[in-house]
Each structure stands twice: as structure tokens, then as C-alpha cells.
Design a protein around this motif. Structure first.
Motif, PDB file in Angstrom:
ATOM      1  N   GLU A 174      90.147   9.809 -13.384  1.00 28.99           N
ATOM      2  CA  GLU A 174      89.615  10.488 -14.554  1.00 28.99           C
ATOM      3  C   GLU A 174      88.855  11.723 -14.096  1.00 28.99           C
ATOM      4  O   GLU A 174      88.066  11.656 -13.147  1.00 28.99           O
ATOM      5  CB  GLU A 174      88.688   9.574 -15.348  1.00 28.99           C
ATOM      6  N   ILE A 175      89.110  12.836 -14.771  1.00 24.65           N
ATOM      7  CA  ILE A 175      88.355  14.047 -14.481  1.00 24.65           C
ATOM      8  C   ILE A 175      87.303  14.260 -15.558  1.00 24.65           C
ATOM      9  O   ILE A 175      87.513  13.926 -16.731  1.00 24.65           O
ATOM     10  CB  ILE A 175      89.265  15.294 -14.373  1.00 24.65           C
ATOM     11  N   HIS A 176      86.170  14.793 -15.141  1.00 26.31           N
ATOM     12  CA  HIS A 176      85.072  15.114 -16.048  1.00 26.31           C
ATOM     13  C   HIS A 176      84.812  16.620 -15.908  1.00 26.31           C
ATOM     14  O   HIS A 176      84.519  17.095 -14.812  1.00 26.31           O
ATOM     15  CB  HIS A 176      83.817  14.323 -15.691  1.00 26.31           C
ATOM     16  N   LEU A 177      84.908  17.345 -16.998  1.00 27.54           N
ATOM     17  CA  LEU A 177      84.760  18.788 -16.922  1.00 27.54           C
ATOM     18  C   LEU A 177      83.316  19.220 -16.771  1.00 27.54           C
ATOM     19  O   LEU A 177      83.043  20.329 -16.304  1.00 27.54           O
ATOM     20  CB  LEU A 177      85.386  19.441 -18.158  1.00 27.54           C
ATOM     21  N   LEU A 178      82.397  18.359 -17.148  1.00 28.63           N
ATOM     22  CA  LEU A 178      80.978  18.602 -16.940  1.00 28.63           C
ATOM     23  C   LEU A 178      80.338  17.327 -16.422  1.00 28.63           C
ATOM     24  O   LEU A 178      80.853  16.225 -16.652  1.00 28.63           O
ATOM     25  CB  LEU A 178      80.297  19.045 -18.238  1.00 28.63           C
ATOM     26  N   PRO A 179      79.236  17.432 -15.703  1.00 29.06           N
ATOM     27  CA  PRO A 179      78.582  16.223 -15.174  1.00 29.06           C
ATOM     28  C   PRO A 179      78.198  15.247 -16.281  1.00 29.06           C
ATOM     29  O   PRO A 179      77.869  15.641 -17.398  1.00 29.06           O
ATOM     30  CB  PRO A 179      77.335  16.779 -14.475  1.00 29.06           C
ATOM     31  N   VAL A 180      78.277  13.973 -15.984  1.00 30.88           N
ATOM     32  CA  VAL A 180      77.855  12.950 -16.932  1.00 30.88           C
ATOM     33  C   VAL A 180      76.340  12.802 -16.851  1.00 30.88           C
ATOM     34  O   VAL A 180      75.734  13.168 -15.831  1.00 30.88           O
ATOM     35  CB  VAL A 180      78.551  11.608 -16.614  1.00 30.88           C
ATOM     36  N   PRO A 181      75.652  12.266 -17.859  1.00 29.87           N
ATOM     37  CA  PRO A 181      76.228  11.727 -19.093  1.00 29.87           C
ATOM     38  C   PRO A 181      76.694  12.825 -20.033  1.00 29.87           C
ATOM     39  O   PRO A 181      76.115  13.898 -20.091  1.00 29.87           O
ATOM     40  CB  PRO A 181      75.084  10.933 -19.704  1.00 29.87           C
ATOM     41  N   ILE A 182      77.770  12.532 -20.724  1.00 27.17           N
ATOM     42  CA  ILE A 182      78.353  13.478 -21.661  1.00 27.17           C
ATOM     43  C   ILE A 182      78.034  13.016 -23.076  1.00 27.17           C
ATOM     44  O   ILE A 182      78.311  11.879 -23.439  1.00 27.17           O
ATOM     45  CB  ILE A 182      79.877  13.568 -21.462  1.00 27.17           C
ATOM     46  N   THR A 183      77.435  13.878 -23.860  1.00 27.40           N
ATOM     47  CA  THR A 183      77.074  13.514 -25.230  1.00 27.40           C
ATOM     48  C   THR A 183      77.672  14.526 -26.201  1.00 27.40           C
ATOM     49  O   THR A 183      78.085  15.622 -25.817  1.00 27.40           O
ATOM     50  CB  THR A 183      75.546  13.496 -25.421  1.00 27.40           C
ATOM     51  N   LYS A 184      77.707  14.146 -27.449  1.00 23.58           N
ATOM     52  CA  LYS A 184      78.231  15.048 -28.475  1.00 23.58           C
ATOM     53  C   LYS A 184      77.287  16.218 -28.721  1.00 23.58           C
ATOM     54  O   LYS A 184      77.650  17.189 -29.363  1.00 23.58           O
ATOM     55  CB  LYS A 184      78.472  14.266 -29.762  1.00 23.58           C
ATOM     56  N   LYS A 185      76.063  16.118 -28.226  1.00 25.53           N
ATOM     57  CA  LYS A 185      75.075  17.184 -28.424  1.00 25.53           C
ATOM     58  C   LYS A 185      74.842  17.957 -27.129  1.00 25.53           C
ATOM     59  O   LYS A 185      73.755  18.446 -26.878  1.00 25.53           O
ATOM     60  CB  LYS A 185      73.770  16.581 -28.927  1.00 25.53           C
ATOM     61  N   THR A 186      75.881  18.038 -26.291  1.00 27.13           N
ATOM     62  CA  THR A 186      75.747  18.763 -25.040  1.00 27.13           C
ATOM     63  C   THR A 186      75.291  20.197 -25.299  1.00 27.13           C
ATOM     64  O   THR A 186      75.657  20.812 -26.301  1.00 27.13           O
ATOM     65  CB  THR A 186      77.068  18.772 -24.259  1.00 27.13           C
ATOM     66  N   ASP A 187      74.469  20.714 -24.411  1.00 29.28           N
ATOM     67  CA  ASP A 187      73.865  22.015 -24.651  1.00 29.28           C
ATOM     68  C   ASP A 187      74.662  23.173 -24.062  1.00 29.28           C
ATOM     69  O   ASP A 187      74.226  24.311 -24.098  1.00 29.28           O
ATOM     70  CB  ASP A 187      72.438  22.045 -24.101  1.00 29.28           C
ATOM     71  N   ARG A 188      75.838  22.892 -23.509  1.00 29.38           N
ATOM     72  CA  ARG A 188      76.630  24.006 -22.993  1.00 29.38           C
ATOM     73  C   ARG A 188      78.112  23.660 -22.970  1.00 29.38           C
ATOM     74  O   ARG A 188      78.497  22.487 -23.039  1.00 29.38           O
ATOM     75  CB  ARG A 188      76.177  24.396 -21.591  1.00 29.38           C
ATOM     76  N   THR A 189      78.928  24.669 -22.910  1.00 32.87           N
ATOM     77  CA  THR A 189      80.376  24.523 -22.810  1.00 32.87           C
ATOM     78  C   THR A 189      80.795  24.947 -21.413  1.00 32.87           C
ATOM     79  O   THR A 189      80.174  25.812 -20.806  1.00 32.87           O
ATOM     80  CB  THR A 189      81.069  25.396 -23.877  1.00 32.87           C
ATOM     81  N   ILE A 190      81.848  24.335 -20.898  1.00 29.75           N
ATOM     82  CA  ILE A 190      82.303  24.648 -19.543  1.00 29.75           C
ATOM     83  C   ILE A 190      82.669  26.129 -19.445  1.00 29.75           C
ATOM     84  O   ILE A 190      83.244  26.717 -20.358  1.00 29.75           O
ATOM     85  CB  ILE A 190      83.509  23.772 -19.156  1.00 29.75           C
ATOM     86  N   LYS A 191      82.299  26.723 -18.321  1.00 27.31           N
ATOM     87  CA  LYS A 191      82.521  28.146 -18.108  1.00 27.31           C
ATOM     88  C   LYS A 191      83.927  28.404 -17.572  1.00 27.31           C
ATOM     89  O   LYS A 191      84.548  27.535 -16.968  1.00 27.31           O
ATOM     90  CB  LYS A 191      81.486  28.699 -17.128  1.00 27.31           C
ATOM     91  N   LYS A 192      84.396  29.637 -17.755  1.00 22.23           N
ATOM     92  CA  LYS A 192      85.718  30.024 -17.271  1.00 22.23           C
ATOM     93  C   LYS A 192      85.829  29.832 -15.764  1.00 22.23           C
ATOM     94  O   LYS A 192      86.846  29.337 -15.262  1.00 22.23           O
ATOM     95  CB  LYS A 192      85.985  31.479 -17.641  1.00 22.23           C
ATOM     96  N   THR A 193      84.790  30.200 -15.037  1.00 25.51           N
ATOM     97  CA  THR A 193      84.836  30.058 -13.576  1.00 25.51           C
ATOM     98  C   THR A 193      84.947  28.599 -13.161  1.00 25.51           C
ATOM     99  O   THR A 193      85.588  28.281 -12.152  1.00 25.51           O
ATOM    100  CB  THR A 193      83.588  30.686 -12.939  1.00 25.51           C
ATOM    101  N   GLU A 194      84.326  27.706 -13.942  1.00 25.06           N
ATOM    102  CA  GLU A 194      84.414  26.280 -13.639  1.00 25.06           C
ATOM    103  C   GLU A 194      85.820  25.761 -13.893  1.00 25.06           C
ATOM    104  O   GLU A 194      86.347  24.937 -13.128  1.00 25.06           O
ATOM    105  CB  GLU A 194      83.403  25.503 -14.489  1.00 25.06           C
ATOM    106  N   PHE A 195      86.453  26.222 -14.967  1.00 29.97           N
ATOM    107  CA  PHE A 195      87.834  25.846 -15.230  1.00 29.97           C
ATOM    108  C   PHE A 195      88.738  26.264 -14.073  1.00 29.97           C
ATOM    109  O   PHE A 195      89.588  25.496 -13.610  1.00 29.97           O
ATOM    110  CB  PHE A 195      88.334  26.506 -16.515  1.00 29.97           C
TER     111      PHE A 195
END
Length: 212
Positions: free
Chosen positions: A124-145
Motif C-alpha cells: 500500500e502506498i500513502h501519498l502523505l504521512p499517516v495519520p490521514i484524516t478527512k480534515k488534512t491541512d494540506r494537499t500533496i505537492k507536485k514535486t512529491e508526486f
């Protein structure tokens, strides 16, 4: 599960990251009678046998053999294989779900030339570090993708091909840019093309050519 990747006894499976969910390990045992080596340092400190073929040990999978901040014992995949005497043993299936540590592990796997005897790889891949919530304060950046894309492409460079993927519906979040519900978790499945013989490839190629 198609030939030559169909699990059949005797078969060997490595599983990293159990949590409290043994369904994968139990199913592999129940349906295929494979030997399963299961690892997770977060659910106990003592090794034990869940069944005659499912063996649990309290170690994690890391990029290197070390201890991280929670004090959990971590081993590289090479060290796991060495300790089990499997450095040159064909392994039918390797599965890991290790909560964002997969990126460092995948990089180490491709650089270490340690996957040549692994037939199938699932994680399983996680695009952002866990814990992952519906109220996350940021979206993954292009450079991270881009960085994560390059890590996965390295698997293809050593002979692995992705044959399946699934969005994890429990990792949904609302994009701060579009307002659309996205997922930060995906399950990916790869096969080692070195285990696909020439005759099988020719049959598949002929099948697709006939369809066109």
C-alpha cells in the motif's frame, strides 16, 4: 494468481505490517497452505506460531537494519532474508503495509538488488504521512508526486510490472484545491517478469494481436 504465479503448495509468503488484521495471512494459509512469515513490531514483543505454517516475529521492515524512534526493531529486507536463510530462495509473494515507510523501503529494495527471487510484490502506498484524516491541512505537492512516481518507476527498471491497483476507500480526504474527495492510499500489485517464460509471453502477445 495466473500461471506461473498461482500460489500452490509448497509456497512461501512474507508479510510485513499486520496491525490487528490477519485476514491476508489466514486466507493464504487456508486456501493455499503457504508458509507465511509475518512481521510487525507494533503488536507484540514475542515470536509465536499462529498456525503450523504462519510464524510471527516482532520485527519491522525498514530501509536499513536499525531501531527507529519508537524503539521498534527494524530490519532491511536483505537482513530478514539472511536471518531466515532465504537469500537465494524463491519467494512467491511479498506484501507490506507500513504506513508511509514504504517509499524508503522501495528505494532500498531497488538499489539493493534483493528482489530477483521475489515473484510477486504487493504493497500500500500513502501519498502523505499517516495519520490521514478527512480534515488534512494540506494537499500533496507536485514535486512529491514526481518523486514518488520515480520511486515506482525504479521497480519497472529492475523487471517488475504493475498488474493491478486498488484505491483504498478509507483514506479519503477533500482536496483543498478542488473540493473533490480524493484518496491518499492505493494498493499496488507487481509481478516479476523474470518468472514469465518466453512461451507464456508469446501466447499472450498472440492473444492481443488476434484481438486487434
Amino acid at each position: 494468481m495466473s500461471p506461473p504465479f498461482k500460489l500452490k503448495k509448497p509456497c512461501l509468503v512474507y508479510s510485513f505490517g499486520i496491525g490487528q488484521d490477519w485476514r491476508f495471512e489466514d486466507d493464504v494459509y487456508d486456501f493455499y497452505k503457504c508458509k507465511v512469515l509475518a512481521y510487525d513490531p507494533s503488536i507484540g514483543k514475542k515470536a509465536h506460531n499462529r498456525t503450523d505454517l504462519i510464524h510471527f516475529k516482532p520485527y519491522g521492515l525498514g530501509a536499513v537494519t536499525d531501531h527507529w524512534s519508537k524503539g521498534w526493531p527494524m530490519k532491511s529486507f536483505r537482513q530478514h532474508l539472511k536471518d531466515e536463510g532465504h537469500l537465494k530462495t524463491v519467494i512467491d509473494y511479498v506484501k507490506f503495509d507500513i504506513d508511509y515507510w514504504e517509499w524508503e523501503v522501495i528505494k532500498s529494495l531497488t538499489k539493493d538488488n534483493i528482489l530477483q527471487y521475489v515473484k510477486q510484490l504487493a504493497f500500500e502506498i500513502h501519498l502523505l504521512p499517516v495519520p490521514i484524516t478527512k480534515k488534512t491541512d494540506r494537499t500533496i505537492k507536485k514535486t512529491e508526486f514526481i518523486e514518488k512516481f520515480e520511486i515506482l518507476k525504479a521497480l519497472e527498471a529492475i523487471g517488475f510490472k504493475k498488474f493491478n491497483y486498488r484505491l483504498n476507500p478509507f483514506c479519503g480526504y477533500t482536496s483543498t484545491i478542488t473540493g473533490i474527495v480524493r484518496s491518499k492510499c492505493y494498493e499496488l500489485h507487481y509481478m516479476n517478469m523474470d518468472f514469465v517464460d518466453t512461451e507464456h509471453l508469446e501466447k499472450r502477445q498472440g492473444h492481443f494481436m488476434n484481438k486487434t
